[in-house]
Design an enzyme around this catalytic site. Structure first.
Site, PDB file in Angstrom:
ATOM      1  CB  THR A 277      41.954  58.840  40.817  1.00 47.21           C
ATOM      2  OG1 THR A 277      42.183  58.587  42.083  1.00 47.21           O
ATOM      3  CG2 THR A 277      41.422  60.284  40.576  1.00 47.21           C
ATOM      4  CG  ASP A 278      45.088  53.145  39.918  1.00 43.04           C
ATOM      5  OD1 ASP A 278      44.995  52.749  41.392  1.00 43.04           O
ATOM      6  OD2 ASP A 278      45.669  52.419  39.175  1.00 43.04           O
ATOM      7  CE1 TYR A 279      46.476  52.660  47.720  1.00 37.70           C
ATOM      8  CE2 TYR A 279      48.228  54.245  47.798  1.00 37.70           C
ATOM      9  CZ  TYR A 279      47.391  53.438  48.351  1.00 37.70           C
ATOM     10  OH  TYR A 279      47.871  53.175  49.853  1.00 37.70           O
TER      11      TYR A 279
END
Ligand code: BGC
Length: 754
Positions: A277-279
């Site tokens: 995932t992104d952050y």
């Protein structure tokens, strides 16, 4: 070194085939507890630790407990070795960690921002930047980079336009491939290659109103024709991992979007790497309105996400979801298996310290050779926007006034997302000019203005400690001082534009013009009557009609990396002849946004050559034309196009057509020209763009030289996604355009027949 004990079979290094690892992964999975499996899915950010502190850091205990699969934002071979040692000596199963970082446009040797690099239209050069970045990052312990960012962006208000390759899916796809190749090389187990992570799947660049993290919504047909190709190209090139985007797609955030992460990515495109995932993107789905952390974490796993960056939703909730039967153990095994596989591919099971060679860090990072290459590469990305009366190149003589808020600034040179840069060693334009000119001319300097006169806006533009060196004096006083300096000079180099943190993540702007105080400075400088050359720093296309109309010469240098100052001086003084071409359209004003060359015709097109006509698609207060079109860029020499020739007027599916054109360098300098090939599908089952890039070549010509430049066109170049999202070509008439930008072209026609 303490021997590395395996609880399972090591990989067979001679093969990167999935099948080679499958048995090993299965046997390892059979030894793992649920907690250990979930640990592999967990990617915390390391935060800052000093060498020698790793075993006491807050994540050390987690690593010992098998609750961490990898770490990011940690660097140096020494530190990473320490952390890896905890994993492979002190955790039960001794599974090595993967170490990631945002190595976006270089590591310590920083290259121009990605948008600038794309303007080189030079795939070998772009691949080389990724190769050098991989060498340096891997010498510092890193084996995984969160790059390339391939989001198509057509809205310059969006600050992250700086991180991508611009507006065009064809060019973006070529660049995506080059970057993946540069990072990964032919063999991921080599200690100087890194795994790439293509991001952000998907459509992140289409955020509404150009506001970062905002909603996106578009038809599938647009998605597949215009936004998806670069992601797919990166995957076809073998990118080992994919990062989800923050935005929603069709009402479901990317990290919970099964259609995207499984049906398209894995089933249609055949991706077999892992998805991170992104952050905190999983946690953010709570705010998106999809449920609590346990619900959104289960959704993400089910959708096809394998690794959870920072948020720990997987680590803390998936066991409960398993017990409740919301997810199955095989869902967890799939994700875990993919992460283990990446570690096998990187050779970490054979030698977890593969990227921790302290010697390499000494000799392979920020080397003079890399810096020399960065200087040369940077100059290839500059776009000459205007050059009235051949004001450029400058001669190395007399007195030159160098004026501008960032003209003598180092820390703003590398540009956004350059986390490993040595900011204090970056080359300012002042440094660069002095070095290139030597004692042949005198350089006088004045700051001339702040970036913004409003201190609040300037503080935001100086995020992450990238000081703009604010001058507290009143605007009039700063300008007056610069005018005095300009009066003493033969020519003025005015360095105008954005600070580096005015683009990049969470740096959207609603007003994309030059800040008023800088325009006031420009006006005052122009009033001196001295010739003014504008050097433009920017991370995005700007609306700069006034500057175009009033300043005689404009060289757009974007943010050019650690050697920026040298490279800019090389171009200003003609050591290098600019050859960059824009990869995003510059609008006349922000109201035209989104504006891009490959738009549709509509049912009421404005007739060519007409500025305004009632009841056609246009505006009352501005023409439809951009300020600078896609593909545009001048040179110190002149290129002329003539004799467009198509080898035949019709081809069938198995035939090819040769499109050739005569290109002549009619000016005084040797130079390079990016020859661009576009097509238009005149009649189709769905509406097609008025022009689409299908080829390009960068051609070097000496002064006075001519060459025939040829392209081959076949049925494959004419394909598109139809209404049923099938990738097809349709027989009929096609127009062909060749030119030095998307507007000024020669035109031909041919047919595709059954
Ligand atoms: C960005 C990503 C980046 C990640 C890790 C996020 O905020 O959107 O592009 O890779 O942080 O630093």
């Amino acid at each position: 070194m303490t021997p590395f004990m395996l609880a399972y079979a090591p990989s067979d290094e001679s093969s990167g085939q999935e099948s080679t690892y499958a048995a090993k992964i299965d046997s390892l999975l059979s030894l793992m507890t649920i907690e250990e499996k979930l640990g592999q899915l967990n990617l915390p950010a390391a935060g800052d630790i000093t060498t020698g502190q790793a075993s006491n850091s807050n994540f050390a205990e987690k690593i010992r407990n098998g609750e961490v699969g990898g770490l990011f934002n940690i660097k140096t071979a020494a530190k990473i070795r320490e952390v890896q040692r905890i994993a492979v000596e002190e955790s039960r199963l001794k599974i090595p960690l993967i170490f990631g970082m945002d190595v976006i446009h270089g590591y310590q040797t920083v290259f121009p921002i990605p948008l600038a690099l794309s303007c080189s239209w030079d795939m070998e050069l772009i691949e080389r930047t990724a190769r050098i970045a991989a060498i340096e990052a891997s010498a510092d312990g890193i084996c995984w980079t969160f790059s390339p960012m391939v989001d198509i962006a057509r809205d310059p208000r969006w600050g992250r336009i700086a991180e991508g390759a611009g507006e065009d899916p064809y060019l973006g796809s070529q660049i995506a491939k080059a970057m993946v190749k540069g990072y990964q090389g032919d063999d991921l187990t080599q200690n100087n290659t890194v795994m790439s992570c293509v991001k952000h799947l998907a459509l992140y660049g289409a955020a509404e109103a150009g506001r970062d993290y905002n909603t996106t919504d578009m038809s599938r047909i647009r998605m597949f024709n215009e936004y998806m190709p670069p992601y797919k190209a990166a995957i076809d090139a073998g990118a080992g991992s994919v990062m989800t985007s923050f935005n929603e797609i069709d009402g479901i955030p990317a990290s919970a979007n099964k259609w995207l992460m499984t049906d398209v990515l894995r089933q249609q495109w055949g991706f077999d790497g892992f998805v991170v995932t992104d952050y905190t993107a999983i946690n953010e789905m709570i705010d998106h309105g999809l449920g609590d952390l346990q619900q959104v974490s289960a959704l993400a796993l089910k959708a096809g996400v394998d690794m959870d960056m920072v948020g720990e939703g997987f680590l803390t909730t998936l066991k409960k979801s398993l017990e409740k039967g919301i997810i199955s153990e095989s869902d967890i095994d799939k994700a875990c298996g993919r992460i283990l596989e990446a570690k096998y591919q990187l050779g970490l099971f054979d030698d977890p310290y593969r990227y921790c060679d302290l010697q390499r860090a000494e000799t392979e990072i920020f080397t003079q050779e890399h810096r020399n290459e960065a200087r040369e590469i940077a100059a290839e990305t500059f776009v000459l926007l205007k050059n009235e009366n051949n004001l450029l190149p400058l001669e190395k003589k007399g007195t030159i006034a160098l004026i501008g808020p960032l003209a003598n600034n180092k820390v703003n040179m590398p540009g956004t997302w350059s986390v490993a840069a040595r900011f204090d060693e970056a080359i300012s334009l002042m440094d660069g000019m002095e070095s290139v000119v030597g004692d042949q001319a005198e350089i006088l300097y004045a700051k001339g203005s702040n970036v913004y006169q409003d201190s609040l806006l300037e503080a935001r533009a100086a995020a992450f400690g990238k000081s703009t060196g604010r001058d507290p004096r009143p605007e009039a006083e700063i300008i007056a001082e610069a005018v005095e300096v300009a009066k003493k000079a033969d020519v003025v180099v005015a360095v105008i534009g954005e600070a580096s943190e005015m683009s990049g993540e969470s740096s959207s702007r609603s007003d994309i013009s030059i800040p008023e105080t800088q325009r006031n400075l420009l006006k005052a400088l122009l009033e001196t009557g001295k010739p003014v050359v504008m050097v433009l720093f920017t991370g995005r296309p700007l609306a700069m009609t006034w500057e175009h109309e009033n300043v005689p010469a404009i060289l757009n240098v974007w943010f050019a990396g650690s050697e920026a100052g040298y490279a800019i001086a090389d171009a200003l003084f003609g050591e290098v002849n600019p050859s960059g071409k824009l990869t995003t359209t510059f609008p006349q004003n922000v109201g035209q946004v989104p504006i891009y060359y490959s738009h549709k015709n509509t049912g009421r097109p404005l007739p060519e050559g007409v500025e305004y006509q009632k009841f056609t698609t246009n505006y009352l207060d501005v023409t439809n034309e951009p300020l600078y079109p896609f593909g545009y860029g001048l040179s110190y020499t002149n290129f002329e196009y003539s004799d467009l020739n198509l080898s035949t007027t019709s081809i069938n599916k198995n035939q090819k057509l040769t499109v050739s054109v005569q290109l002549s360098n009619t000016g005084k300098y040797d130079g390079a020209e990016v020859v661009q090939l576009y097509m238009r599908d005149l009649v189709a089952s769905v509406t097609r763009p008025v022009k689409e890039l299908i080829g390009f070549q960068k051609v070097e010509l000496q002064a006075g030289e001519s060459k025939t430049v040829s392209f081959t066109v076949s049925e494959e170049d004419l394909r598109f996604y139809n209404y049923d999202i099938e990738y097809v070509s349709e027989p009929g008439e096609f127009e062909i355009f060749v030119g030095g930008n998307s507007r000024d072209v020669l035109t031909g026609k041919f047919s595709l027949v059954e």
